[in-house]
Motif scaffolding. Structure first.
Motif, short mmCIF file in Angstrom:
data_model
loop_
_atom_site.label_atom_id
_atom_site.label_comp_id
_atom_site.label_asym_id
_atom_site.label_seq_id
_atom_site.Cartn_x
_atom_site.Cartn_y
_atom_site.Cartn_z
N LEU A 20 42.79 -30.50 22.21
CA LEU A 20 42.79 -29.29 22.77
C LEU A 20 43.30 -28.14 22.13
O LEU A 20 43.70 -27.20 22.42
CB LEU A 20 43.90 -29.66 24.03
N GLY A 21 43.07 -28.48 20.59
CA GLY A 21 43.33 -27.26 19.79
C GLY A 21 44.56 -27.49 19.11
O GLY A 21 45.05 -28.42 18.76
N ASP A 22 45.25 -26.35 18.68
CA ASP A 22 46.70 -26.35 17.91
C ASP A 22 47.49 -25.52 18.69
O ASP A 22 47.45 -24.92 19.69
CB ASP A 22 46.16 -25.73 16.36
N SER A 23 48.79 -25.70 18.18
CA SER A 23 50.12 -24.97 19.01
C SER A 23 51.25 -24.90 17.88
O SER A 23 51.51 -25.59 16.98
CB SER A 23 50.50 -25.78 19.90
N GLN A 24 51.72 -23.87 18.21
CA GLN A 24 53.06 -23.21 17.26
C GLN A 24 54.38 -23.51 18.41
O GLN A 24 55.39 -23.09 17.73
CB GLN A 24 52.90 -21.97 16.83
N VAL A 25 54.04 -23.75 19.56
CA VAL A 25 55.02 -23.91 20.57
C VAL A 25 54.78 -24.99 21.31
O VAL A 25 53.96 -25.74 21.69
CB VAL A 25 54.95 -22.78 21.55
N ALA A 26 56.01 -25.48 21.96
CA ALA A 26 56.14 -26.67 22.85
C ALA A 26 55.57 -26.22 24.32
O ALA A 26 55.88 -25.11 24.57
CB ALA A 26 57.26 -27.28 22.83
N LYS A 27 54.78 -27.14 24.84
CA LYS A 27 54.09 -26.74 26.13
C LYS A 27 53.61 -27.81 27.00
O LYS A 27 53.11 -28.91 26.16
CB LYS A 27 53.20 -25.67 26.02
N PRO A 28 53.53 -27.81 28.13
CA PRO A 28 52.61 -28.48 29.01
C PRO A 28 51.11 -28.49 28.84
O PRO A 28 50.84 -27.65 28.34
CB PRO A 28 53.24 -28.70 30.39
N PHE A 29 50.54 -29.57 29.04
CA PHE A 29 48.98 -29.58 28.81
C PHE A 29 48.30 -30.51 29.68
O PHE A 29 48.70 -31.43 30.18
CB PHE A 29 48.43 -29.63 27.27
N GLU A 30 46.82 -30.23 29.97
CA GLU A 30 46.24 -31.39 30.56
C GLU A 30 44.75 -31.07 30.41
O GLU A 30 44.39 -30.07 29.81
CB GLU A 30 46.41 -30.98 32.37
N ALA A 31 43.88 -32.04 30.54
CA ALA A 31 42.55 -32.02 30.33
C ALA A 31 41.85 -32.98 31.35
O ALA A 31 42.43 -33.77 31.87
CB ALA A 31 42.40 -32.92 28.91
N VAL A 32 40.85 -32.55 31.71
CA VAL A 32 39.97 -33.25 32.73
C VAL A 32 38.98 -34.10 31.79
O VAL A 32 38.04 -33.51 30.93
CB VAL A 32 39.11 -32.43 33.55
N ILE A 33 38.80 -35.45 32.10
CA ILE A 33 38.03 -36.43 31.54
C ILE A 33 36.96 -36.84 32.36
O ILE A 33 37.23 -37.15 33.53
CB ILE A 33 38.93 -37.73 31.02
N THR A 34 35.79 -36.60 32.00
CA THR A 34 34.68 -37.03 32.77
C THR A 34 33.74 -38.00 32.17
O THR A 34 34.09 -38.47 31.18
CB THR A 34 33.64 -35.94 32.93
N GLY A 35 32.83 -38.74 32.78
CA GLY A 35 31.88 -39.60 32.31
C GLY A 35 32.28 -41.10 32.33
O GLY A 35 31.91 -41.88 31.48
N LEU A 36 33.53 -41.19 33.14
CA LEU A 36 34.03 -42.72 33.36
C LEU A 36 33.18 -43.56 34.08
O LEU A 36 32.56 -42.87 35.12
CB LEU A 36 35.34 -42.29 33.83
N GLU A 37 33.30 -44.79 34.01
CA GLU A 37 32.65 -45.67 34.80
C GLU A 37 33.45 -46.08 36.26
O GLU A 37 34.89 -46.39 35.89
CB GLU A 37 32.21 -47.05 34.01
N SER A 38 32.77 -46.18 37.05
CA SER A 38 33.80 -46.51 38.34
C SER A 38 34.07 -47.96 38.16
O SER A 38 33.43 -48.90 37.57
CB SER A 38 32.87 -46.23 39.71
N GLU A 39 34.98 -48.25 38.83
CA GLU A 39 35.90 -49.66 38.90
C GLU A 39 36.06 -50.20 37.65
O GLU A 39 35.94 -51.49 37.47
CB GLU A 39 34.90 -50.52 40.02
N THR A 40 36.24 -49.33 36.74
CA THR A 40 36.86 -49.87 35.35
C THR A 40 38.23 -49.13 35.00
O THR A 40 38.56 -48.09 35.49
CB THR A 40 35.68 -49.21 34.34
N ARG A 41 39.05 -50.16 34.61
CA ARG A 41 40.44 -49.93 34.03
C ARG A 41 40.31 -49.04 32.72
O ARG A 41 39.74 -49.51 31.73
CB ARG A 41 41.30 -50.99 34.08
N TYR A 42 40.97 -47.65 32.71
CA TYR A 42 41.22 -47.18 31.50
C TYR A 42 42.72 -46.85 31.14
O TYR A 42 43.72 -46.97 32.14
CB TYR A 42 40.52 -45.66 31.59
N TYR A 43 42.90 -46.79 30.01
CA TYR A 43 44.17 -46.54 29.29
C TYR A 43 44.27 -45.49 28.69
O TYR A 43 43.04 -45.25 27.89
CB TYR A 43 44.58 -47.69 28.40
N PHE A 44 45.25 -44.65 28.70
CA PHE A 44 45.14 -43.19 27.91
C PHE A 44 46.56 -43.13 27.14
O PHE A 44 47.56 -43.61 27.58
CB PHE A 44 44.81 -42.14 28.62
N ARG A 45 46.40 -42.23 26.24
CA ARG A 45 47.82 -41.94 25.40
C ARG A 45 47.41 -40.70 24.68
O ARG A 45 46.35 -40.18 24.81
CB ARG A 45 48.21 -42.90 24.53
#
Length: 167
Positions: free
Chosen positions: A142-167
């Motif tokens: 999501l780029g770079d940053s000079q400040v603390a902040k909340p962020f979010e991203a939309v992940i697409t192309g996932l397989e249905s009925e599959t368990r994913y882990y994120f970090r």
């Protein structure tokens, strides 16, 4: 005002304003070698800009205080300046939640809690079907940053009925 450069900011723009209809000659002096300006003197008719610049090179960890003294029209104005140099602090980030789950996408959210002792050059999420995803798996940056902040991203192309882990 005060010029607070914090832990990572290197430059602050200063506005010089002259309410008079005549040109005003000005000059500025720094109290410390780590604090400089882009222009040390000049003339302003209505508005001009200069940059206050700090150099952390060769300085030990700690808090630093200084000032810029502006002289114009026989008057002097002192503007305090401060900066910090941290001891190689690492950034702190959390991957907090997921939302808007569909059969092939999810919205992930996190927070850049602290940027540490320097600018964060890249942040985002990694994900995989195994329990310990790394940046060698799927990644969205999501780029770079000079400040603390909340962020979010939309992940697409996932397989249905599959368990994913994120970090």
């Amino acid at each position: 005002e005060e010029l607070n450069f914090g832990k990572v900011q290197n430059s602050i723009r200063i506005t010089l304003e002259n309410p008079s209809s005549e040109n005003l000659n000005w000059s500025v002096k720094s109290s410390n070698s780590w604090l400089t300006v882009s222009q040390e003197s000049g003339s302003v008719s209505s508005k001009a800009y200069i940059n206050a610049i700090v150099s952390r090179s060769g300085l030990a960890a700690g808090d630093y205080d200084g000032s810029l003294t502006f002289s114009a029209g026989g008057l002097q104005t002192v503007i305090p300046a401060s900066m910090s140099i941290a001891v190689n602090e690492k950034p702190t980030i959390t991957a907090e939640n997921y939302a808007s789950l569909t059969s092939n996408s999810v919205t992930l959210s996190g927070t850049l809690i602290s940027i540490g002792s320097s600018e964060v050059t890249s942040y985002g999420f990694c994900w995989a079907t195994h329990s310990e995803p790394t940046i060698n798996d799927k990644v969205i940056t999501l780029g770079d940053s000079q400040v603390a902040k909340p962020f979010e991203a939309v992940i697409t192309g996932l397989e249905s009925e599959t368990r994913y882990y994120f970090r």
